[in-house]
Write an enzyme that holds these catalytic residues in place. Structure first.
Site, PDB file in Angstrom:
ATOM      1  N   LYS A 124     -36.266  55.026  33.092  1.00 29.49           N
ATOM      2  CA  LYS A 124     -35.232  53.994  32.989  1.00 29.49           C
ATOM      3  C   LYS A 124     -35.439  52.907  34.046  1.00 29.49           C
ATOM      4  CE  LYS A 124     -31.413  56.711  31.037  1.00 29.49           C
ATOM      5  NZ  LYS A 124     -30.017  57.176  31.273  1.00 29.49           N
ATOM      6  N   ALA A 151     -29.792  62.244  38.693  1.00 30.90           N
ATOM      7  CA  ALA A 151     -30.833  61.617  39.503  1.00 30.90           C
ATOM      8  C   ALA A 151     -30.539  60.129  39.592  1.00 30.90           C
ATOM      9  CB  ALA A 151     -32.208  61.849  38.889  1.00 30.90           C
ATOM     10  N   ALA A 194     -30.040  55.491  36.872  1.00 27.48           N
ATOM     11  CA  ALA A 194     -29.555  56.865  37.028  1.00 27.48           C
ATOM     12  C   ALA A 194     -29.518  57.558  35.675  1.00 27.48           C
ATOM     13  CB  ALA A 194     -28.163  56.868  37.662  1.00 27.48           C
ATOM     14  N   ASP A 195     -29.534  58.890  35.722  1.00 27.14           N
ATOM     15  CA  ASP A 195     -29.361  59.682  34.511  1.00 27.14           C
ATOM     16  C   ASP A 195     -28.639  60.967  34.881  1.00 27.14           C
ATOM     17  OD1 ASP A 195     -30.066  60.034  31.575  1.00 27.14           O
ATOM     18  OD2 ASP A 195     -30.798  61.916  32.418  1.00 27.14           O
ATOM     19  N   THR A 196     -27.725  61.379  34.011  1.00 27.17           N
ATOM     20  CA  THR A 196     -26.970  62.613  34.219  1.00 27.17           C
ATOM     21  C   THR A 196     -27.288  63.587  33.095  1.00 27.17           C
ATOM     22  OG1 THR A 196     -25.182  61.453  35.352  1.00 27.17           O
ATOM     23  CG2 THR A 196     -24.663  63.620  34.440  1.00 27.17           C
TER      24      THR A 196
END
Length: 200
Positions: free
Chosen positions: A56, A114, A77-79
């Site tokens: 991303k 992250a 960010a990624d969840t």
């Protein structure tokens, strides 16, 4: 000022909370942003969330250059929600959301977020990972049905948002509340401080 490569209003609110000025840097219609989140067979949740976040970030840096926007650092960010080794992404439909919530009912799971920062002159991209544990009480079928009918599970990893109505069934949380919401503020602030973008 930084660019935020995320459509999540919750991430915007969290950056506002710590006083970080930001502008959105969102994918255009010519980009398949969802494809970046495709899972790879056998990939552990930690590796998955790191890879997706860096992908991303890279896509956003290319977007910044392509659009000839003023240079500034970019945050992505990624969840990911993980039930043991199983990755629970965004539910495809109501049936998928019900299945996810039923799987999480009465059990503990991990929420991995992250965050990556790039585009800082003289610095390589940096990434930090927050891992928290959430335990739901047993969820009655009627509670799951009401929650799904309300539309809240859609577009959210694991089919829920801890800041929403499902919080009434959260028995225990260990870790970062902001990380569970979608942007771990301690880790994010650390990356920004290391880059000289927040005061020490």
């Amino acid at each position: 000022m930084i660019y935020l490569a995320s459509q999540s209003p919750r991430r915007r609110q969290l950056l506002d909370q710590i006083g970080v000025a930001h502008q959105l840097l969102l994918p255009g219609e010519d980009e398949d942003a969802e494809a970046l989140e495709a899972e790879r067979p056998g990939e552990p949740p930690e590796a998955y969330v790191r890879r997706v976040t860096l992908a991303k970030l890279q896509a956003a840096l290319q977007r910044l250059e392509r659009r000839a926007l003023p240079a500034a650092p970019v945050l992505a960010a990624d969840t990911t929600v993980a039930l043991e080794a199983r990755i629970l992404g965004k539910p495809r439909d109501a049936s998928d959301a019900r299945d996810m919530l039923a799987a999480l009912s009465g059990r503990a799971h991990r929420v991995l977020t992250a965050v990556a920062l790039g585009g800082v002159p003289g610095r390589d991209a940096a990434l930090a990972l927050s891992v928290s544990t959430v335990r739901f009480a047993p969820l009655p079928a009627q509670a799951i049905e009401r929650y799904v009918d309300g539309g809240e599970p859609f577009g959210k990893a694991g089919g829920y948002a801890i800041q929403g109505a499902i919080a009434a069934w959260v028995e225990r949380v260990e870790g970062s509340h902001s990380g569970i919401v979608g942007l771990p503020l301690f880790e994010t602030a650390g990356l920004l401080r290391q880059a000289g973008l927040l005061p020490p």
